[in-house]
Scaffold this motif. Structure first.
Motif, PDB file in Angstrom:
ATOM      1  N   THR A 111     -63.272  55.971  29.058  1.00 36.00           N
ATOM      2  CA  THR A 111     -62.010  55.315  28.699  1.00 36.00           C
ATOM      3  C   THR A 111     -62.249  54.213  27.679  1.00 36.00           C
ATOM      4  N   GLN A 112     -63.298  53.425  27.918  1.00 34.58           N
ATOM      5  CA  GLN A 112     -63.547  52.286  27.038  1.00 34.58           C
ATOM      6  C   GLN A 112     -64.024  52.724  25.665  1.00 34.58           C
ATOM      7  N   MET A 113     -64.601  53.912  25.597  1.00 36.68           N
ATOM      8  CA  MET A 113     -65.033  54.414  24.293  1.00 36.68           C
ATOM      9  C   MET A 113     -63.878  55.092  23.567  1.00 36.68           C
ATOM     10  N   VAL A 114     -63.172  55.944  24.315  1.00 35.31           N
ATOM     11  CA  VAL A 114     -62.072  56.686  23.696  1.00 35.31           C
ATOM     12  C   VAL A 114     -61.025  55.725  23.131  1.00 35.31           C
ATOM     13  N   GLN A 130     -65.098  63.661  22.267  1.00 33.61           N
ATOM     14  CA  GLN A 130     -66.234  64.308  21.619  1.00 33.61           C
ATOM     15  C   GLN A 130     -67.088  63.290  20.854  1.00 33.61           C
ATOM     16  N   ARG A 131     -66.382  62.452  20.088  1.00 35.86           N
ATOM     17  CA  ARG A 131     -67.108  61.458  19.296  1.00 35.86           C
ATOM     18  C   ARG A 131     -67.809  60.439  20.189  1.00 35.86           C
ATOM     19  N   SER A 132     -67.147  60.088  21.302  1.00 34.39           N
ATOM     20  CA  SER A 132     -67.758  59.142  22.243  1.00 34.39           C
ATOM     21  C   SER A 132     -69.030  59.735  22.826  1.00 34.39           C
ATOM     22  N   ARG A 133     -68.940  61.016  23.172  1.00 31.95           N
ATOM     23  CA  ARG A 133     -70.098  61.671  23.764  1.00 31.95           C
ATOM     24  C   ARG A 133     -71.262  61.700  22.777  1.00 31.95           C
ATOM     25  N   ASP A 134     -70.948  62.017  21.525  1.00 32.35           N
ATOM     26  CA  ASP A 134     -72.004  62.048  20.516  1.00 32.35           C
ATOM     27  C   ASP A 134     -72.644  60.675  20.349  1.00 32.35           C
ATOM     28  N   ALA A 135     -71.798  59.637  20.383  1.00 34.00           N
ATOM     29  CA  ALA A 135     -72.331  58.280  20.213  1.00 34.00           C
ATOM     30  C   ALA A 135     -73.259  57.920  21.357  1.00 34.00           C
ATOM     31  N   ALA A 164     -72.810  49.642  24.971  1.00 36.77           N
ATOM     32  CA  ALA A 164     -72.150  48.693  24.066  1.00 36.77           C
ATOM     33  C   ALA A 164     -72.524  49.001  22.613  1.00 36.77           C
ATOM     34  N   ILE A 165     -73.793  49.372  22.396  1.00 38.53           N
ATOM     35  CA  ILE A 165     -74.221  49.713  21.038  1.00 38.53           C
ATOM     36  C   ILE A 165     -73.511  50.987  20.577  1.00 38.53           C
ATOM     37  N   ALA A 166     -73.408  51.957  21.495  1.00 37.39           N
ATOM     38  CA  ALA A 166     -72.707  53.198  21.149  1.00 37.39           C
ATOM     39  C   ALA A 166     -71.266  52.892  20.743  1.00 37.39           C
ATOM     40  N   ILE A 167     -70.619  51.978  21.474  1.00 41.30           N
ATOM     41  CA  ILE A 167     -69.236  51.607  21.130  1.00 41.30           C
ATOM     42  C   ILE A 167     -69.203  50.970  19.748  1.00 41.30           C
ATOM     43  N   ALA A 168     -70.192  50.107  19.468  1.00 41.20           N
ATOM     44  CA  ALA A 168     -70.232  49.460  18.157  1.00 41.20           C
ATOM     45  C   ALA A 168     -70.435  50.483  17.035  1.00 41.20           C
ATOM     46  N   LEU A 169     -71.135  51.588  17.359  1.00 33.02           N
ATOM     47  CA  LEU A 169     -71.452  52.576  16.330  1.00 33.02           C
ATOM     48  C   LEU A 169     -70.342  53.592  16.100  1.00 33.02           C
ATOM     49  N   LEU A 170     -69.341  53.612  16.999  1.00 31.66           N
ATOM     50  CA  LEU A 170     -68.339  54.689  16.970  1.00 31.66           C
ATOM     51  C   LEU A 170     -67.724  54.881  15.597  1.00 31.66           C
ATOM     52  N   HIS A 171     -67.484  53.770  14.895  1.00 32.71           N
ATOM     53  CA  HIS A 171     -66.810  53.882  13.593  1.00 32.71           C
ATOM     54  C   HIS A 171     -67.766  53.682  12.423  1.00 32.71           C
ATOM     55  N   ARG A 172     -69.059  53.726  12.690  1.00 31.34           N
ATOM     56  CA  ARG A 172     -70.033  53.523  11.615  1.00 31.34           C
ATOM     57  C   ARG A 172     -69.677  52.317  10.771  1.00 31.34           C
ATOM     58  N   PRO A 173     -69.663  51.126  11.350  1.00 29.50           N
ATOM     59  CA  PRO A 173     -69.197  49.947  10.621  1.00 29.50           C
ATOM     60  C   PRO A 173     -70.159  49.584   9.476  1.00 29.50           C
ATOM     61  N   ASP A 174     -69.656  48.748   8.560  1.00 31.74           N
ATOM     62  CA  ASP A 174     -70.518  48.276   7.478  1.00 31.74           C
ATOM     63  C   ASP A 174     -71.453  47.183   7.985  1.00 31.74           C
ATOM     64  N   LEU A 175     -70.984  46.492   9.017  1.00 32.21           N
ATOM     65  CA  LEU A 175     -71.742  45.337   9.493  1.00 32.21           C
ATOM     66  C   LEU A 175     -71.676  45.266  11.012  1.00 32.21           C
ATOM     67  N   ILE A 176     -72.817  45.025  11.631  1.00 34.06           N
ATOM     68  CA  ILE A 176     -72.831  44.790  13.076  1.00 34.06           C
ATOM     69  C   ILE A 176     -73.339  43.379  13.316  1.00 34.06           C
ATOM     70  N   ILE A 177     -72.609  42.637  14.139  1.00 35.92           N
ATOM     71  CA  ILE A 177     -73.076  41.318  14.529  1.00 35.92           C
ATOM     72  C   ILE A 177     -73.604  41.445  15.951  1.00 35.92           C
ATOM     73  N   ALA A 178     -74.882  41.218  16.123  1.00 33.76           N
ATOM     74  CA  ALA A 178     -75.487  41.359  17.443  1.00 33.76           C
ATOM     75  C   ALA A 178     -75.823  39.969  17.968  1.00 33.76           C
ATOM     76  N   ASP A 179     -75.122  39.567  19.017  1.00 30.39           N
ATOM     77  CA  ASP A 179     -75.290  38.210  19.548  1.00 30.39           C
ATOM     78  C   ASP A 179     -76.281  38.244  20.710  1.00 30.39           C
ATOM     79  N   GLU A 180     -77.519  37.985  20.426  1.00 25.95           N
ATOM     80  CA  GLU A 180     -78.595  37.994  21.428  1.00 25.95           C
ATOM     81  C   GLU A 180     -78.533  39.206  22.353  1.00 25.95           C
ATOM     82  N   PRO A 181     -78.477  40.403  21.800  1.00 26.16           N
ATOM     83  CA  PRO A 181     -78.238  41.565  22.660  1.00 26.16           C
ATOM     84  C   PRO A 181     -79.400  41.916  23.564  1.00 26.16           C
TER      85      PRO A 181
END
Lengths: 323, 324
Positions: A111-114, A130-135, A164-181
């Motif tokens: 749910t949180q990914m979709v 489908q995209r969530s599963r791939d991520a 959480a990383i998979a969620i961040a990658l779902l849209h292939r962003p230009d920039l990821i901000i990782a706060d002490e992950p």
């Protein structure tokens, strides 16, 4: 090449009852395409607030009071909230510190990914799934199809951070901000996650701002490093240069306090004193009370010195090989 | 799940037994029902005959075991006063109380949750202040006084709504209820509001607190960072989390509303079960009191069971097999 992110004179202040707290104070930096930038500092130095300011997620009483945040040339601070929402999660994603807290405990991972897919793209639910599963597969979660129906409490900390990383990658962003992950994770898991993020960032050509208090992590990961102290960037440059020949006494102090960076047998030298309270910072250089090299001139604000590929704010920088 | 149901069922039986014993002894200790039932001018022989026919001449333990044996066979005894099975007296009155309680609870939820959300999302604004102040009144003004004020304003001064009785009943799918006629609804509004005011305040405050506690959590910020709309964040991410405490409290309160609708029923002359209970206690009509309490305890148990099941639906971390 134009930078992905160009932050100019950013100041984020918190209007508290006891006064104005300058969490981020006139910070400028750029992040190039595909560049990994480490933002290092102690707790309370303003590094996380810098990250939240970029996404427009500073909670009241905090507020970005001045500056520009140019993302691919557009000023995010001038953007209306609805437009900002289409940037968040789509073009700039964020990964938080504590994976135990970032996922909603009562919603399934699927749910949180979709919902993240559907928030930005008009696709069918089946395709979003489908995209969530791939991520999930991409970040190394075994049997992703079944895991979509699991709830966060059924995952370990490291696995949740992967989600959480998979969620961040779902849209292939230009920039990821990782706060002490990786701060909240075991050391073995830390290095796996580090490796994974570095691989994925390279694979998808994403720029990364890695916020951390851990110099070792940043050394292993970043191209460039920025050291923050009391709301200001005190030194910035290529990782190799900054870590081997720090200019700012605070950077060299940090390095002498890291066990792995100090030769065996030599004592660790912790930086004396504490970071000043953000409400009562000394005038001029905020580090001068703890600095062995401080003189009277440090009571005035040091300007940004730009030398070759290095910038720093200090009147008495280390010039040779130090630390 | 099966283990949970069986364990819960056995616990329930134990609770019912203990309740029956305590009430039986309690009523016995208060006084002799024969004194209330028999006319003062009755002769000694008549007296003895009545006492014997009610079984009151036997020792307490024997009376209890007779009752328990009959109860196991589905007979909870006959009312001393009405000489009718006490259970049928209760079931005659129970629908009226259920109707009143459920409508009251419905009002509390339908109004309370939106108001709570509103004031939780906009804390320290004028809206929030007004809602919070209102809820303080709902909490602190005694129910009977609120009831009388409602009657004074809406029945006496404005003349909009009737103040007593249940009104005309309609039938729908074999259920008789005042919900199905206009007259019945008119009669229902005031008592239902009276009964709901306290719960309404409670729901408002619970919702507001839940929102205030949930909003600063990381997963809400993460949801924002994902670019979700504010509606989705509030109504899915936040709301599903505050449902957990809400269901707990509403479940408990439903039981207490049923059991303590007495005050409202008395003020509005609502022919519910509360009035029957008060009358029966006054007349020491032990079979009715015992049967009433057993029915109410059973309802409590049932409601709690439903709450536990709802829990497992709302909160994936709760598994019924582990609950004890």
């Amino acid at each position: 090449m134009t930078p992905v992110l160009d932050v100019k004179n950013l100041s984020t202040h918190f209007m508290t009852r006891r006064g104005v707290l300058k969490a981020v104070d006139d910070v400028s930096f750029t992040v190039g395409q595909r560049e990994i930038v480490g933002l290092v500092g102690e707790s309370g130095s303003g590094k996380s607030i810098t990250g939240f300011s970029i996404l427009g997620l500073v909670d009241p009483p905090g507020r970005v009071v001045s500056g520009q945040i140019l993302f691919n040339g557009e000023d995010l601070l001038k953007m209306p909230p609805t437009a900002m929402r289409t940037i968040r999660g789509k073009r700039i994603a964020m990964i938080f510190q504590d994976p135990m807290m970032t996922l909603n405990p009562v919603l399934s991972v699927g749910t949180q990914m979709v919902e993240t897919v559907l928030a930005h793209d008009k696709v069918s639910r089946a395709e979003a799934r489908q995209r969530s599963r791939d991520a999930l597969g991409l970040v190394g979660i075994p049997s992703p199809e079944e895991r979509l129906d699991s709830y966060p409490h059924q995952f370990s900390g490291g696995m949740r951070q992967r989600v959480a990383i998979a969620i961040a990658l779902l849209h292939r962003p230009d920039l990821i901000i990782a706060d002490e992950p990786t701060t909240a994770l075991d050391v073995t898991i830390q290095s796996q996650i580090l490796f994974e993020i570095k691989r994925l960032a390279g694979e998808f050509g994403m720029a990364l701002i890695w916020i951390s208090h851990d110099l070792g992590v940043v050394a292993a990961l970043a191209d460039r490093i920025m050291v923050m102290y009391a709301g200001k960037i005190v030194e910035a440059g290529q990782v190799d240069g900054v870590l081997t020949e720090p200019r700012h006494p605070y950077t060299s102090g940090l390095l002498s306090a890291v066990p792995a960076a100090v030769p065996r047998g030599e004592p660790l030298r912790p930086i004396p004193g504490f970071a000043p309270s953000p409400l009562s910072r000394p005038s001029g250089c905020a580090f001068r009370d703890r600095c062995a090299r401080a003189t009277e001139i440090c009571a005035t604000e040091p300007m940004l010195e730009i030398a070759a590929d290095r910038e720093f704010r200090c009147f008495h920088p280390h010039l040779g090989r130090a630390a | 799940m099966t283990v949970f149901v069986i364990r819960r069922f056995l616990q329930s039986i134990a609770v019912l037994c203990v309740t029956a014993i305590i009430v039986f002894i309690g009523i016995y200790a208060i006084g002799d029902p024969a004194e209330m039932l028999i006319a003062p001018d009755a002769s000694q022989a008549e007296r003895a005959q009545v006492v014997a026919s009610l079984g009151l001449d036997k020792p307490l333990w024997e009376q209890f075991f007779t009752f328990a044996w009959n109860a196991l066979h589905g007979d909870l005894g006959r009312s001393f006063v009405f000489n009718r099975p006490s259970i049928s007296l209760i079931f005659e009155r129970l629908p009226a109380t259920l109707e009143l309680t459920l409508v009251g609870l419905f009002i509390a939820i339908i109004i309370g949750i939106p108001l709570g959300l509103l004031s939780g999302l906009k804390p320290n604004t004028a809206t929030d202040e007004v809602i919070m102040t209102g809820s303080i009144f709902g909490f602190s003004l005694p129910s009977f006084w609120q009831g009388m004020m409602l009657i004074m304003i809406f029945s006496v001064w404005l003349g909009w709504l009737p103040s007593t009785g249940r009104g005309q009943m309609g039938e729908f799918l074999g259920i008789h209820s005042s919900l199905f006629t206009l007259d019945g609804l008119k009669h229902l509004i005031l008592p239902a509001i009276n009964l709901s005011l306290f719960k309404l305040s409670l729901v408002i405050r619970l919702t507001r607190t839940g929102v205030r506690e949930t909003l600063p959590l990381d997963f809400v910020k993460f949801a924002r960072a994902k670019g979700l709309s504010e509606n989705r964040i509030v109504f899915v991410h936040v709301f599903k989390n505050i449902l957990i405490p809400l269901i707990t409290v509403i479940g408990l309160e439903l039981g207490s509303m049923l059991a303590f609708a007495v005050v409202t029923e008395t003020i509005f002359a609502w022919p519910g079960i509360g009035k029957l209970l008060i009358d029966s206690i006054m007349r020491l009509d032990r079979p009715v009191v015992v049967a009433y309490l057993l029915v109410i305890v059973s309802l409590f148990i049932f409601i709690n069971f439903v709450v536990d099941v709802l829990y497992s639906l709302v909160d994936p971390r709760v598994r019924l097999g582990d609950a004890s």
